[in-house]
Design an enzyme around this catalytic site. Structure first.
Site, PDB file in Angstrom:
ATOM      1  N   GLY A  89     -35.347   7.836  12.760  1.00  0.00           N
ATOM      2  CA  GLY A  89     -35.838   7.157  13.783  1.00  0.00           C
ATOM      3  C   GLY A  89     -36.447   7.841  14.973  1.00  0.00           C
ATOM      4  O   GLY A  89     -36.468   9.016  14.702  1.00  0.00           O
ATOM      5  N   ARG A  92     -37.062  11.118  19.761  1.00  0.00           N
ATOM      6  CA  ARG A  92     -37.913  11.751  21.009  1.00  0.00           C
ATOM      7  C   ARG A  92     -39.100  10.901  21.612  1.00  0.00           C
ATOM      8  O   ARG A  92     -39.871  11.421  22.248  1.00  0.00           O
ATOM      9  CB  ARG A  92     -38.295  13.369  21.031  1.00  0.00           C
ATOM     10  CG  ARG A  92     -39.190  13.368  19.698  1.00  0.00           C
ATOM     11  CD  ARG A  92     -39.791  14.889  19.997  1.00  0.00           C
ATOM     12  NE  ARG A  92     -40.281  15.205  18.742  1.00  0.00           N
ATOM     13  CZ  ARG A  92     -41.151  16.547  18.773  1.00  0.00           C
ATOM     14  NH1 ARG A  92     -41.283  17.087  19.944  1.00  0.00           N
ATOM     15  NH2 ARG A  92     -41.934  16.754  17.715  1.00  0.00           N
ATOM     16  N   ASP A 243     -41.056   9.761   6.096  1.00  0.00           N
ATOM     17  CA  ASP A 243     -41.155   9.083   7.511  1.00  0.00           C
ATOM     18  C   ASP A 243     -42.520   9.366   8.228  1.00  0.00           C
ATOM     19  O   ASP A 243     -42.757   8.976   9.417  1.00  0.00           O
ATOM     20  CB  ASP A 243     -40.054   9.684   8.268  1.00  0.00           C
ATOM     21  CG  ASP A 243     -39.819  11.228   8.232  1.00  0.00           C
ATOM     22  OD1 ASP A 243     -39.748  11.686   7.100  1.00  0.00           O
ATOM     23  OD2 ASP A 243     -39.925  11.602   9.366  1.00  0.00           O
TER      24      ASP A 243
HETATM   25  P1  AMP Z   1     -41.289  14.807  12.854  1.00  0.00           P
HETATM   26  O1  AMP Z   1     -41.070  16.102  11.905  1.00  0.00           O
HETATM   27  O2  AMP Z   1     -41.889  15.262  14.198  1.00  0.00           O
HETATM   28  O3  AMP Z   1     -41.885  13.816  12.283  1.00  0.00           O
HETATM   29  O4  AMP Z   1     -39.862  14.590  13.340  1.00  0.00           O
HETATM   30  C1  AMP Z   1     -38.606  14.251  12.374  1.00  0.00           C
HETATM   31  C2  AMP Z   1     -37.414  13.568  12.956  1.00  0.00           C
HETATM   32  O5  AMP Z   1     -37.105  14.484  14.110  1.00  0.00           O
HETATM   33  C3  AMP Z   1     -37.699  12.186  13.630  1.00  0.00           C
HETATM   34  O6  AMP Z   1     -36.832  11.579  13.707  1.00  0.00           O
HETATM   35  C4  AMP Z   1     -38.070  12.857  15.280  1.00  0.00           C
HETATM   36  O7  AMP Z   1     -37.641  11.964  16.122  1.00  0.00           O
HETATM   37  C5  AMP Z   1     -36.826  13.805  15.179  1.00  0.00           C
HETATM   38  N1  AMP Z   1     -36.931  14.799  16.190  1.00  0.00           N
HETATM   39  C6  AMP Z   1     -38.214  15.901  16.196  1.00  0.00           C
HETATM   40  N2  AMP Z   1     -38.002  16.570  17.250  1.00  0.00           N
HETATM   41  C7  AMP Z   1     -36.991  16.223  18.139  1.00  0.00           C
HETATM   42  C8  AMP Z   1     -36.320  16.501  19.389  1.00  0.00           C
HETATM   43  N3  AMP Z   1     -36.746  17.605  20.068  1.00  0.00           N
HETATM   44  N4  AMP Z   1     -35.478  15.847  19.614  1.00  0.00           N
HETATM   45  C9  AMP Z   1     -34.815  14.707  19.041  1.00  0.00           C
HETATM   46  N5  AMP Z   1     -35.358  14.249  17.828  1.00  0.00           N
HETATM   47  C10 AMP Z   1     -36.294  14.978  17.243  1.00  0.00           C
HETATM   48 MG    MG Z   2     -42.311  11.976  12.097  1.00  0.00          MG
END
Ligand code: AMP
Ligand code: MG
Length: 446
Positions: A89, A92, A243
């Site tokens: 989900g 951020r 995702d």
């Molecule tokens: P991503 O690799 O950017 O697609 O992120 C994968 C997951 O990690 C997603 O659910 C993001 O919302 C979560 N996520 C990435 N960075 C953060 C952060 N700094 N704080 C909270 N959730 C994060």
């Molecule tokens: Mg992502």
């Protein structure tokens, strides 16, 4: 008439209205000292937003997700590096709403129920990286989310050391992912929610189609069309988790992405991709793997035999798309010439983008004269190859300067990569200096 004030805004909330089970009401955190770093004025106008208003204090609050509009975090699951995470989900990010059927979404807006211990924030470097690379991809003709703005928050955040925080605002056909469909299966016991979601996504992205089977095939074809362009251009996404694979086919989530310089199909850059799962050459197979996860999540909306047949059609569909991209690169669909060109690239590992340009500008400089003679004899069609991609060393340098407060390099590079079919000079062309790639590692989720 562009929207000039918050009172004028007409954001739709079709997704949040239709799927209360899949969203959480969430609010963006207050930012200590927001400063607009970059605004995509043409995109703002396309969306009907007045750039002058977006630059105002009210406009910036709106971009930060604090304009008083309804905002939600979207739920989804996902296979990350092959492992299922049942509850990812927007940890951020927030969906601000939709304008003319396109999502407006802000990333780096603070923690949500999906943050899983993360700080919910974004760092200026990675947010600017996504801005520049997604706009470059758009200019190169690749389906992608678009970047509207980056706002520095005035916050110092903890990464490897302390770095400036920032919010990225982007627009997308939607933020529905394979992981969203997977999530519906994990949070419900019957197929009602999954069926409604797949129907919503079909009507939104593929109007005119009427069955779940056609929807699945349309997602497959849209993703194949996108990833086959990545392969022609030498783009490595870096985190092809389910995702990060959209139902619309748009490229999304530019984390540890990078472009190949010298043609080495085993190239990967991401520091967390330690086994090279998402290396350049693996991207077609990974796309197939991700689509199989979508097929699984859709059974029994699609009968299992039909799902299997659809998946069995993937290799042929991929081959077809790859042949189309190769023909586009070479100006001929002659299979022998195509095969020998790929051999040339693999054997000599030249710079991919410059090699494509040589086909336009100076074929005799290609190091396989027999191939050039045979290719010429076919009278290739005119080809259109970019002069410029976001070169890793140039982007790295521009982001370092930006983090230190100097945006001149970033803006210069942005101007070049968003106009890639005109030559902006040798300093923006060619591979990184020898040795750069070995030490170059991009980081995701930062
Ligand atoms: P991503 O690799 O950017 O697609 O992120 C994968 C997951 O990690 C997603 O659910 C993001 O919302 C979560 N996520 C990435 N960075 C953060 C952060 N700094 N704080 C909270 N959730 C994060
Ligand atoms: Mg992502």
């Amino acid at each position: 008439m562009p929207f000039r004030t918050l009172g004028d805004m007409h954001l739709d909330h079709s997704y949040a209205d239709a799927f209360p089970e899949l969203v959480h009401a969430a609010h963006a955190e207050e930012q200590p000292d927001p400063q607009l770093v970059v605004l995509n004025e043409p995109l703002a106008r396309e969306l009907g937003l007045d750039p002058a208003w977006l630059r105002s204090a009210d406009g910036i609050q709106f971009l930060l997700g604090r304009g008083g509009n309804r905002t939600v975090a979207m739920g989804y699951a996902g296979h990350q590096f092959g492992q299922l995470s049942p509850r990812l989900g927007d940890g951020r990010a927030l969906l601000l709403g939709e304008i003319d059927g396109r999502d407006l979404h802000a990333k780096g807006t603070g923690p949500t129920v999906y943050s899983r211990g993360g700080d919910g924030r974004g760092a200026l470097g990675p947010m600017l990286r996504e801005y520049l690379v997604s706009e470059a991809m758009h200019a190169l003709g690749v389906p992608t989310t678009r970047a509207l703005a980056v706002i520095a928050t005035g916050r110092k955040i903890m990464r490897t050391g302390t770095v400036p925080g920032a919010v990225l605002v982007r627009s997308a056909a939607s933020h529905l992912r394979i992981g969203t469909v997977q999530y519906t299966r994990l949070i419900s016991t019957d197929m009602e929610l999954t069926e409604r979601l797949c129907t919503y996504a079909r009507e939104r992205h593929y109007p005119g189609l009427s069955s779940h089977e056609e929807f699945f095939a349309a997602v497959m074809d849209a993703q194949i069309a996108t990833v086959s362009q990545w392969m022609r251009l030498g783009f490595i996404h870096g985190v092809m988790n389910t995702d990060n694979t959209t139902l619309s086919g748009e490229t999304i989530d530019y984390g540890p992405c990078a472009f190949l310089d010298r043609f080495d199909p085993a190239t990967f850059f991401s520091s967390i991709d330690t086994h090279g799962r998402y290396a350049f050459r693996n991207q077609p197979a990974i796309l197939g793997w991700n689509l199989a996860r979508l097929a699984e999540a859709m059974v029994p909306l699609i009968e299992v035999d039909t799902a299997q047949e659809l998946m069995n059609s993937f290799p042929a569909r991929w081959e077809q798309a790859q042949a189309t991209q190769l023909a586009r690169a070479l100006g001929t669909d002659d299979p022998d010439i195509g095969r020998r060109w790929l051999e040339h690239l693999e054997t000599n590992a030249p710079d991919l983008t410059e090699s494509h340009r040589l086909l336009n500008d100076d074929p005799d400089a290609i190091s396989d004269p027999q191939w050039v003679a045979d290719w010429r004899a076919l009278h290739p069609q005119p080809m259109e190859h970019p002069f410029h991609i976001p070169r890793n060393h140039l982007l790295d340098s521009a982001l370092r300067a930006a983090e230190a407060g100097d945006l001149a390099e970033f803006h210069a590079l942005l101007a070049v990569v968003t106009d890639p079919f005109n030559d902006h000079g040798v300093e923006f062309r060619g591979p990184a200096p020898e040795g750069f790639d070995d030490m170059f590692r991009t980081f995701c989720g930062t």
